[in-house]
Write an enzyme that holds these catalytic residues in place. Structure first.
Site, mmCIF file in Angstrom:
data_model
loop_
_atom_site.group_PDB
_atom_site.id
_atom_site.type_symbol
_atom_site.label_atom_id
_atom_site.label_comp_id
_atom_site.label_asym_id
_atom_site.label_seq_id
_atom_site.Cartn_x
_atom_site.Cartn_y
_atom_site.Cartn_z
ATOM 1 N N GLU A 102 1.764 -6.530 -51.939
ATOM 2 C CA GLU A 102 2.029 -6.157 -50.538
ATOM 3 C C GLU A 102 3.397 -5.488 -50.428
ATOM 4 O OE1 GLU A 102 1.141 -5.511 -47.731
ATOM 5 O OE2 GLU A 102 -0.004 -7.039 -46.675
ATOM 6 N N ASP A 103 3.546 -4.629 -49.426
ATOM 7 C CA ASP A 103 4.852 -4.045 -49.160
ATOM 8 C C ASP A 103 5.744 -5.062 -48.458
ATOM 9 O OD1 ASP A 103 3.262 -4.019 -46.871
ATOM 10 O OD2 ASP A 103 3.800 -1.991 -46.260
ATOM 11 N N ASP A 106 5.294 -10.085 -42.942
ATOM 12 C CA ASP A 106 6.012 -10.228 -41.680
ATOM 13 C C ASP A 106 5.576 -11.577 -41.074
ATOM 14 O OD1 ASP A 106 7.178 -9.808 -39.190
ATOM 15 O OD2 ASP A 106 6.039 -8.033 -38.685
ATOM 16 N N PHE A 155 12.893 -4.345 -37.930
ATOM 17 C CA PHE A 155 11.935 -3.354 -38.403
ATOM 18 C C PHE A 155 12.548 -2.463 -39.481
ATOM 19 C CE2 PHE A 155 9.066 0.232 -38.311
ATOM 20 C CZ PHE A 155 7.857 -0.413 -38.237
ATOM 21 N N ARG A 168 7.325 7.058 -44.786
ATOM 22 C CA ARG A 168 6.840 6.471 -46.048
ATOM 23 C C ARG A 168 7.451 7.132 -47.271
ATOM 24 N NH1 ARG A 168 2.553 3.154 -44.723
ATOM 25 N NH2 ARG A 168 1.126 3.893 -43.111
#
Ligand code: IMP
Length: 177
Positions: A102-103, A106, A155, A168
């Site tokens: 996963e990036d 959260d 964020f 990205r």
């Protein structure tokens, strides 16, 4: 410190490409050692994890397989968290040693909802590798086995992560100002 604009928001440099690269080499070294003599299947979750998965994979010296899957998308700056379905998982996971890539974790809702679908196929083992973890925001129980960076609940964009489709391609990770 570089300030950039993505859509209507300003972001500042948070993690340089050198720092990210160094940490990924450390994660790869840990995986090389933990999985010596085994053959894990990396399941990378699109879109955000494509850079992390690619750089992590380059530093593996064990036998390993990789596939990319797509889950429900994330719009704007709030996690929707509703995993509808996965696309692209052709492998049969029975008896496989799975590592989810996963990036960012959260709230944790995406993986929390999705993991039971994979467990259903009875893999031999299942671990999670995430580049970023917003510990304070995580509301769903998850065991994260390989974590690149614990970050504050702010964020971020870059290195595969987007803000409404953009950002990205940035080599560094930027945090909302
Ligand atoms: P979770 O279900 O709340 O853990 O959210 C996971 C997904 O939300 C990640 O795979 C990202 O696609 C997206 N996400 C969460 N936080 C951020 C962020 O700070 N920047 C960009 N995307 C994020």
């Amino acid at each position: 410190m570089a300030i950039i604009n993505v859509h209507d928001k300003q972001f500042e440099t948070y993690l340089s490409d050198e720092v990210i690269g160094q940490r990924i080499r450390e994660l790869a070294a840990a995986i090389n050692s933990d999985y010596a003599g085994r053959r894990p299947l990396f399941i990378a979750i699109l879109n955000g994890s494509f850079m992390f998965a690619s750089d992590l994979f380059k530093h593996l010296d064990i036998e390993a397989e990789l596939c990319f899957i797509k889950l429900a998308s994330y719009k704007g700056m709030k996690s929707s968290g509703n995993v509808v379905t996965s696309i692209g998982l052709e492998d049969d996971l029975f008896d496989k040693e799975v590592i989810i890539v996963e990036d960012i974790v959260d709230t944790g809702k995406t993986l929390h909802n999705f993991l039971p679908k994979l467990q259903h196929q009875q893999p031999k083992s299942m671990k999670i590798a995430t580049l970023l973890h917003k510990k304070e925001a995580t509301a769903y129980p998850l065991t994260l086995d390989y974590v690149g960076f614990e970050i504050p609940d702010k964020f971020v964009v870059g290195y595969g992560l987007d803000y409404d489709g953009l950002g990205r391609n940035l080599k560094e990770i930027y945090q909302l100002v």
